[in-house]
Design a protein around this motif. Structure first.
Motif, short mmCIF file in Angstrom:
data_model
loop_
_atom_site.label_atom_id
_atom_site.label_comp_id
_atom_site.label_asym_id
_atom_site.label_seq_id
_atom_site.Cartn_x
_atom_site.Cartn_y
_atom_site.Cartn_z
N GLU A 84 79.90 22.12 21.89
CA GLU A 84 78.67 22.49 22.59
C GLU A 84 78.94 22.73 24.07
O GLU A 84 78.36 23.65 24.68
CB GLU A 84 77.61 21.40 22.39
N ASN A 85 79.80 21.93 24.67
CA ASN A 85 80.15 22.14 26.08
C ASN A 85 80.83 23.49 26.31
O ASN A 85 80.73 24.07 27.39
CB ASN A 85 81.06 21.02 26.56
N SER A 86 81.53 23.98 25.27
CA SER A 86 82.22 25.26 25.39
C SER A 86 81.29 26.45 25.16
O SER A 86 81.68 27.59 25.39
CB SER A 86 83.37 25.33 24.38
N GLY A 87 80.08 26.18 24.70
CA GLY A 87 79.15 27.26 24.38
C GLY A 87 79.19 27.68 22.93
O GLY A 87 78.45 28.57 22.51
N ALA A 88 80.07 27.04 22.14
CA ALA A 88 80.14 27.32 20.70
C ALA A 88 79.09 26.50 19.96
O ALA A 88 78.60 25.48 20.46
CB ALA A 88 81.53 26.99 20.16
N SER A 132 84.15 29.19 11.88
CA SER A 132 84.42 27.86 12.43
C SER A 132 85.60 28.01 13.38
O SER A 132 86.33 29.00 13.32
CB SER A 132 84.74 26.85 11.32
N GLN A 133 85.77 27.04 14.27
CA GLN A 133 86.79 27.14 15.31
C GLN A 133 87.93 26.16 15.05
O GLN A 133 87.68 24.98 14.78
CB GLN A 133 86.18 26.85 16.70
N VAL A 134 89.15 26.65 15.13
CA VAL A 134 90.30 25.75 15.05
C VAL A 134 90.40 24.98 16.37
O VAL A 134 90.57 25.57 17.42
CB VAL A 134 91.61 26.54 14.79
N GLN A 135 90.24 23.67 16.28
CA GLN A 135 90.42 22.79 17.44
C GLN A 135 91.75 22.06 17.37
O GLN A 135 92.34 21.72 18.39
CB GLN A 135 89.27 21.79 17.53
N LYS A 171 75.76 38.06 14.79
CA LYS A 171 75.62 37.96 16.25
C LYS A 171 75.87 36.53 16.72
O LYS A 171 76.63 36.28 17.67
CB LYS A 171 74.23 38.42 16.68
N GLU A 172 75.24 35.58 16.05
CA GLU A 172 75.36 34.17 16.45
C GLU A 172 76.82 33.70 16.37
O GLU A 172 77.33 33.07 17.31
CB GLU A 172 74.48 33.30 15.56
N HIS A 173 77.48 34.00 15.27
CA HIS A 173 78.83 33.48 15.07
C HIS A 173 79.86 34.21 15.93
O HIS A 173 80.84 33.59 16.39
CB HIS A 173 79.20 33.53 13.59
N LEU A 174 79.68 35.50 16.16
CA LEU A 174 80.60 36.21 17.04
C LEU A 174 80.50 35.70 18.47
O LEU A 174 81.52 35.47 19.14
CB LEU A 174 80.35 37.71 17.00
N LEU A 175 79.27 35.50 18.94
CA LEU A 175 79.10 35.02 20.31
C LEU A 175 79.60 33.59 20.46
O LEU A 175 80.22 33.23 21.48
CB LEU A 175 77.62 35.12 20.73
N SER A 176 79.36 32.76 19.45
CA SER A 176 79.85 31.39 19.48
C SER A 176 81.37 31.36 19.56
O SER A 176 81.97 30.59 20.32
CB SER A 176 79.37 30.64 18.23
N PHE A 195 86.20 29.65 26.90
CA PHE A 195 85.80 28.44 27.63
C PHE A 195 86.96 27.84 28.42
O PHE A 195 86.79 27.34 29.52
CB PHE A 195 85.24 27.41 26.66
N LYS A 196 88.17 27.88 27.85
CA LYS A 196 89.34 27.32 28.52
C LYS A 196 90.51 28.30 28.46
O LYS A 196 90.68 29.01 27.47
CB LYS A 196 89.75 25.99 27.89
#
Length: 427
Positions: free
Chosen positions: A79-83, A319-322, A379-384, A391-392
């Protein structure tokens, strides 16, 4: 006096999450969590079973009181990253509105079992995906056991030893898990089954049997590569039709150009045939979702994935690989991020027109409401995904990432530089 609902008006707070009040997640090591992103809250071998462990009860009280709890650190980071985080996505899903009646505010305890359970029986899997690890893939585990020199180098990225269990330990965890599932079945409304790859695991069939008498009240939700629709001589379609509904989240991670590179041992044609089969034969199929796990391996082809998923009649999800950090989209060079951001924003600026040819290729999109939902989801998932990527700046790891890919690729494999030859300029 009627008990006041403590969940009212909390949806817009920064800490509230539905998950700890109705959902329990079990990883292959028997550890329980409130969701796949959460930190551990208990263990299957304990009498408390995680559901009312002290850490779980404290978590419930914290999120109702607006206190950030370290169990939820992964969602907070997203959430802090905007995702979009798992916590935020949970608001969109149906859940038991009566959960608050079972909640004890003084203790944080739930008086009734969970209504939703997420299962992982083992790391048994028939793929060795680039961004995965031995914790979730037996193919990875087998590969690294044969290549100890690679195992040693990758120990910086994966905590192998904590995720490895002998067969007797794994068997005891699965037995305890299936016993809990049988006990909770009358209360269950949703069961999420993941892996490894659940559709090749014998415990998956056993779990379906344990829920059979309550199946008409239970929706099944799968995270799967959908490489098969049967186990030995058991076809899943007639078994699934006993249940209230089926939702399939299919991990694809790219269009045909990159799919088999990212997901080693996969077969595009088999995947497409299986998707077609469930869409046409499974009468209680509620939804089939295509998941794009965004990593540095595949992010440059995310628009192609959007078009491919839509062509197959799949709702688009990312989903994002963290972890491992080295495979995150954040390691890409700034020039690559800027170019991709411009490309995606251009695509989104005329999204409906860009997607129309792909909507025409599948009967699922004949419903205008489904089209509208897909456009919103894209739109939501591409922007996320862009927000998380930008973000970094971790581009200092880029050369190490390229070496990481070479390390895990066998001599017969293509490498990233075969797919993205201009990346040689950054090395």
């Amino acid at each position: 006096m009627k008990k006041k609902n403590p969940f009212l008006n909390l949806k817009n707070t920064s800490t509230f999450c539905y998950q700890p009040f109705h959902h329990i997640n079990y990883s292959v090591d028997g550890i329980s969590r409130p969701c796949p992103r959460g930190q551990p809250t208990g263990h299957i071998s304990n009498k408390e079973n995680g559901w009312n462990s002290s850490s779980w009860k404290n978590l419930r009280k914290d999120i109702l009181n607006g206190v950030e709890n370290s169990i939820c650190s992964d969602c907070k980071a997203l959430e802090n990253s905007g995702a979009t985080s798992y916590r935020q996505m949970s608001f969109k899903r149906q859940w038991s509105t009566n959960a608050f009646e079972s909640y004890e505010p003084e203790t944080g305890e739930m008086k009734t079992p969970p209504t939703e359970v997420e299962l992982r029986f083992s790391n048994e899997c028939n793929f060795r995906c680039k961004m995965c690890s031995p914790a979730y893939s037996s193919r990875w585990e087998s590969f690294l056991r044969k290549r100890p020199e690679i195992h040693k180098k990758l120990d910086n990225y994966y905590e192998f030893n904590k995720e490895s269990f002998d067969s007797s330990t794994q068997l005891s965890y699965n037995e305890a898990l299936i016993n809990s599932l049988e006990k909770w079945a009358p209360h269950l409304r949703s069961v999420l089954i993941a892996g490894g790859e659940p559709l090749i695991q014998k415990e998956h069939l056993l779990s379906l049997e344990k829920m059979k008498s309550n199946a008409n009240n239970i929706s099944l939700f799968y995270n799967t590569n959908l490489s098969t629709l049967s186990y030995k001589n058991h076809s899943f379609i007639p078994l699934w039709e006993n249940f209230k509904s089926i939702i399939l989240k299919v991990s694809i991670d790219g269009d045909p150009e990159i799919y088999s590179f990212v997901r080693k041992f996969s077969d595009t044609k088999k995947l497409e045939n299986n998707i077609y089969t469930v869409q046409n034969e499974l009468t209680n199929l509620e939804k089939i979702i295509g998941t794009f796990t965004a990593s540095a391996f595949n992010i440059l082809r995310i628009i192609e994935a959007v078009k491919y998923f839509t062509k197959l009649g799949l709702n688009f999800h990312t989903s994002q690989v963290q972890y491992p950090e080295i495979a995150s989209t954040q390691v890409l060079p700034p020039q690559e991020k800027m170019a991709l951001t411009k490309k995606v924003n251009g695509f989104l600026s005329n999204l409906e027109v860009n997607m129309e040819p792909h909507f025409k290729e599948h009967f699922y999109w004949e419903d205008p409401d489904k089209r509208e939902y897909q456009l919103k989801s894209i739109k939501e998932h591409l922007l996320s995904t862009l927000n998380f990527m930008n973000f970094k700046d971790k581009s200092s790891y880029f050369k190490e990432f390229i070496e990481h890919d070479k390390l895990i690729s066998q001599s017969s494999d293509k490498t990233l530089l075969d797919y993205y030859p201009k990346w040689k300029d950054y090395l």
